[in-house]
Scaffold this motif. Structure first.
Motif, PDB file in Angstrom:
ATOM      1  N   THR A 232      56.925  27.209  57.144  1.00 29.13           N
ATOM      2  CA  THR A 232      58.349  27.510  57.258  1.00 29.13           C
ATOM      3  C   THR A 232      58.722  28.666  56.329  1.00 29.13           C
ATOM      4  O   THR A 232      59.473  29.571  56.723  1.00 29.13           O
ATOM      5  CB  THR A 232      59.193  26.262  56.929  1.00 29.13           C
ATOM      6  N   LEU A 233      58.219  28.652  55.105  1.00 28.55           N
ATOM      7  CA  LEU A 233      58.487  29.751  54.176  1.00 28.55           C
ATOM      8  C   LEU A 233      57.932  31.073  54.714  1.00 28.55           C
ATOM      9  O   LEU A 233      58.575  32.121  54.588  1.00 28.55           O
ATOM     10  CB  LEU A 233      57.890  29.448  52.798  1.00 28.55           C
ATOM     11  N   GLY A 234      56.748  31.020  55.311  1.00 31.30           N
ATOM     12  CA  GLY A 234      56.172  32.219  55.914  1.00 31.30           C
ATOM     13  C   GLY A 234      57.022  32.735  57.057  1.00 31.30           C
ATOM     14  O   GLY A 234      57.202  33.948  57.220  1.00 31.30           O
ATOM     15  N   LEU A 235      57.568  31.841  57.845  1.00 30.48           N
ATOM     16  CA  LEU A 235      58.423  32.229  58.962  1.00 30.48           C
ATOM     17  C   LEU A 235      59.727  32.846  58.450  1.00 30.48           C
ATOM     18  O   LEU A 235      60.183  33.861  58.962  1.00 30.48           O
ATOM     19  CB  LEU A 235      58.710  31.011  59.849  1.00 30.48           C
ATOM     20  N   ILE A 236      60.303  32.248  57.427  1.00 28.41           N
ATOM     21  CA  ILE A 236      61.548  32.762  56.853  1.00 28.41           C
ATOM     22  C   ILE A 236      61.338  34.133  56.220  1.00 28.41           C
ATOM     23  O   ILE A 236      62.151  35.040  56.371  1.00 28.41           O
ATOM     24  CB  ILE A 236      62.132  31.762  55.830  1.00 28.41           C
ATOM     25  N   GLN A 237      60.228  34.306  55.510  1.00 26.22           N
ATOM     26  CA  GLN A 237      59.934  35.574  54.836  1.00 26.22           C
ATOM     27  C   GLN A 237      59.702  36.714  55.812  1.00 26.22           C
ATOM     28  O   GLN A 237      60.086  37.838  55.565  1.00 26.22           O
ATOM     29  CB  GLN A 237      58.703  35.421  53.944  1.00 26.22           C
ATOM     30  N   GLY A 238      59.077  36.407  56.919  1.00 26.63           N
ATOM     31  CA  GLY A 238      58.756  37.445  57.887  1.00 26.63           C
ATOM     32  C   GLY A 238      57.380  38.015  57.657  1.00 26.63           C
ATOM     33  O   GLY A 238      56.745  37.758  56.637  1.00 26.63           O
ATOM     34  N   PRO A 239      56.917  38.831  58.582  1.00 23.27           N
ATOM     35  CA  PRO A 239      55.556  39.358  58.498  1.00 23.27           C
ATOM     36  C   PRO A 239      55.432  40.502  57.495  1.00 23.27           C
ATOM     37  O   PRO A 239      56.411  41.150  57.135  1.00 23.27           O
ATOM     38  CB  PRO A 239      55.307  39.869  59.918  1.00 23.27           C
ATOM     39  N   PHE A 240      54.222  40.731  57.066  1.00 24.92           N
ATOM     40  CA  PHE A 240      53.870  41.894  56.251  1.00 24.92           C
ATOM     41  C   PHE A 240      53.534  42.997  57.244  1.00 24.92           C
ATOM     42  O   PHE A 240      52.606  42.848  58.041  1.00 24.92           O
ATOM     43  CB  PHE A 240      52.656  41.554  55.378  1.00 24.92           C
ATOM     44  N   CYS A 241      54.306  44.068  57.235  1.00 25.27           N
ATOM     45  CA  CYS A 241      54.099  45.098  58.246  1.00 25.27           C
ATOM     46  C   CYS A 241      54.417  46.477  57.701  1.00 25.27           C
ATOM     47  O   CYS A 241      54.985  46.620  56.614  1.00 25.27           O
ATOM     48  CB  CYS A 241      54.939  44.799  59.487  1.00 25.27           C
ATOM     49  N   ASN A 242      54.078  47.467  58.475  1.00 24.89           N
ATOM     50  CA  ASN A 242      54.341  48.852  58.125  1.00 24.89           C
ATOM     51  C   ASN A 242      55.663  49.257  58.770  1.00 24.89           C
ATOM     52  O   ASN A 242      55.900  48.998  59.944  1.00 24.89           O
ATOM     53  CB  ASN A 242      53.207  49.748  58.616  1.00 24.89           C
TER      54      ASN A 242
ATOM     55  N   GLY B 284      57.022  52.106  54.402  1.00 23.25           N
ATOM     56  CA  GLY B 284      55.652  51.738  54.039  1.00 23.25           C
ATOM     57  C   GLY B 284      55.401  50.259  54.299  1.00 23.25           C
ATOM     58  O   GLY B 284      56.216  49.557  54.898  1.00 23.25           O
ATOM     59  N   TRP B 285      54.261  49.782  53.813  1.00 23.97           N
ATOM     60  CA  TRP B 285      53.873  48.391  54.028  1.00 23.97           C
ATOM     61  C   TRP B 285      54.669  47.472  53.122  1.00 23.97           C
ATOM     62  O   TRP B 285      54.866  47.763  51.945  1.00 23.97           O
ATOM     63  CB  TRP B 285      52.383  48.203  53.748  1.00 23.97           C
ATOM     64  N   GLY B 286      55.111  46.362  53.684  1.00 22.42           N
ATOM     65  CA  GLY B 286      55.841  45.388  52.882  1.00 22.42           C
ATOM     66  C   GLY B 286      56.458  44.298  53.737  1.00 22.42           C
ATOM     67  O   GLY B 286      56.249  44.221  54.949  1.00 22.42           O
ATOM     68  N   TYR B 287      57.228  43.451  53.078  1.00 23.37           N
ATOM     69  CA  TYR B 287      57.956  42.351  53.740  1.00 23.37           C
ATOM     70  C   TYR B 287      59.378  42.840  53.968  1.00 23.37           C
ATOM     71  O   TYR B 287      60.267  42.590  53.163  1.00 23.37           O
ATOM     72  CB  TYR B 287      57.949  41.101  52.864  1.00 23.37           C
ATOM     73  N   ILE B 288      59.594  43.526  55.059  1.00 24.67           N
ATOM     74  CA  ILE B 288      60.891  44.172  55.265  1.00 24.67           C
ATOM     75  C   ILE B 288      62.004  43.192  55.611  1.00 24.67           C
ATOM     76  O   ILE B 288      63.165  43.536  55.499  1.00 24.67           O
ATOM     77  CB  ILE B 288      60.798  45.289  56.325  1.00 24.67           C
ATOM     78  N   PHE B 289      61.654  41.967  55.983  1.00 23.79           N
ATOM     79  CA  PHE B 289      62.665  40.971  56.348  1.00 23.79           C
ATOM     80  C   PHE B 289      62.875  39.916  55.270  1.00 23.79           C
ATOM     81  O   PHE B 289      63.603  38.951  55.476  1.00 23.79           O
ATOM     82  CB  PHE B 289      62.280  40.273  57.659  1.00 23.79           C
ATOM     83  N   LYS B 290      62.241  40.074  54.111  1.00 26.49           N
ATOM     84  CA  LYS B 290      62.265  39.014  53.098  1.00 26.49           C
ATOM     85  C   LYS B 290      63.662  38.699  52.575  1.00 26.49           C
ATOM     86  O   LYS B 290      63.930  37.582  52.163  1.00 26.49           O
ATOM     87  CB  LYS B 290      61.320  39.333  51.948  1.00 26.49           C
ATOM     88  N   ASP B 291      64.560  39.654  52.587  1.00 31.13           N
ATOM     89  CA  ASP B 291      65.913  39.429  52.077  1.00 31.13           C
ATOM     90  C   ASP B 291      66.890  38.973  53.153  1.00 31.13           C
ATOM     91  O   ASP B 291      68.083  38.841  52.887  1.00 31.13           O
ATOM     92  CB  ASP B 291      66.438  40.706  51.406  1.00 31.13           C
ATOM     93  N   THR B 292      66.403  38.710  54.356  1.00 28.36           N
ATOM     94  CA  THR B 292      67.299  38.296  55.439  1.00 28.36           C
ATOM     95  C   THR B 292      67.438  36.781  55.546  1.00 28.36           C
ATOM     96  O   THR B 292      68.201  36.296  56.371  1.00 28.36           O
ATOM     97  CB  THR B 292      66.797  38.828  56.796  1.00 28.36           C
ATOM     98  N   ALA B 293      66.696  36.043  54.719  1.00 28.77           N
ATOM     99  CA  ALA B 293      66.709  34.571  54.747  1.00 28.77           C
ATOM    100  C   ALA B 293      66.474  34.029  56.156  1.00 28.77           C
ATOM    101  O   ALA B 293      67.086  33.059  56.583  1.00 28.77           O
ATOM    102  CB  ALA B 293      68.022  34.041  54.174  1.00 28.77           C
ATOM    103  N   GLY B 294      65.579  34.673  56.872  1.00 25.35           N
ATOM    104  CA  GLY B 294      65.248  34.227  58.223  1.00 25.35           C
ATOM    105  C   GLY B 294      66.177  34.774  59.286  1.00 25.35           C
ATOM    106  O   GLY B 294      65.994  34.503  60.471  1.00 25.35           O
TER     107      GLY B 294
END
Length: 184
Positions: A93-103, A107-117
């Protein structure tokens, strides 16, 4: 008797759930069926925890083989099954909320991490992940499957705990039968 039979039957369901958890977790390492991103460590950090392989997979299979063990050990193992499958469910669930690691353009990163899912329903934002292709859909589908599988394992292990407690606390044991046999 019915609860014990149900508990034993439900234990059999854990085998395919554990095997599916292993297979689906392995698929997370190969976005779009390619090993390129796994080889260069461009995957979500939650993928590297091996939850579907280790805890929802191998550990649950080990517990299945120990379920026939009597009383206390069986209850402890079923409780461990609850703990491991629950832990896996939380990590997925935490992985789903954080979002994927992508380019992305940044650059590469967790671009959705601050969206809280919130990205889960913002389909237009998914295109911000340019590499690996379709990684957002890939992660959402596979992590959702793993959440469902570990959730089912959690429920089955919990029912196994209830069945074992009922059998242990309310069951008839040969010791009691022997005592009443000699009292007659």
């Amino acid at each position: 008797m019915a609860l014990e039979t149900c508990g034993n039957c439900l234990s059999c369901l854990l085998i395919p759930l554990a095997l599916w958890s292993i297979v689906v977790n392995i698929l997370l390492y190969f976005p779009n069926g390619k090993a390129l991103h796994a080889a260069s460590y461009q995957l979500s950090n939650y993928v590297w925890y091996f939850e579907g392989i280790c805890f929802s997979g191998v550990m649950v299979i080990i517990f299945i083989f120990f379920f026939p063990v009597q009383s206390f050990l069986s209850i402890v193992l079923a409780l461990l099954g609850v703990a491991f499958s629950g832990y896996s469910c939380i990590i997925f669930t935490l992985g789903l909320i954080q979002g994927p690691f992508c380019n992305s353009s940044d650059g590469w990163g967790y671009i959705f991490k601050d969206t809280a899912g919130g990205y889960l329903t913002d389909y237009l934002a998914w295109s911000r992940c340019t590499e690996p292709a379709n990684i957002v859909e890939w992660n959402i589908i596979l992590l959702s499957i793993l959440i469902a599988l570990s959730g089912l394992q959690l429920i089955i292990c919990f029912l196994k705990v209830a069945a074992e407690l009922k059998r242990t606390l309310c069951g008839t044991y040969s010791v009691f039968v022997q005592v009443t046999k000699y009292l007659r």
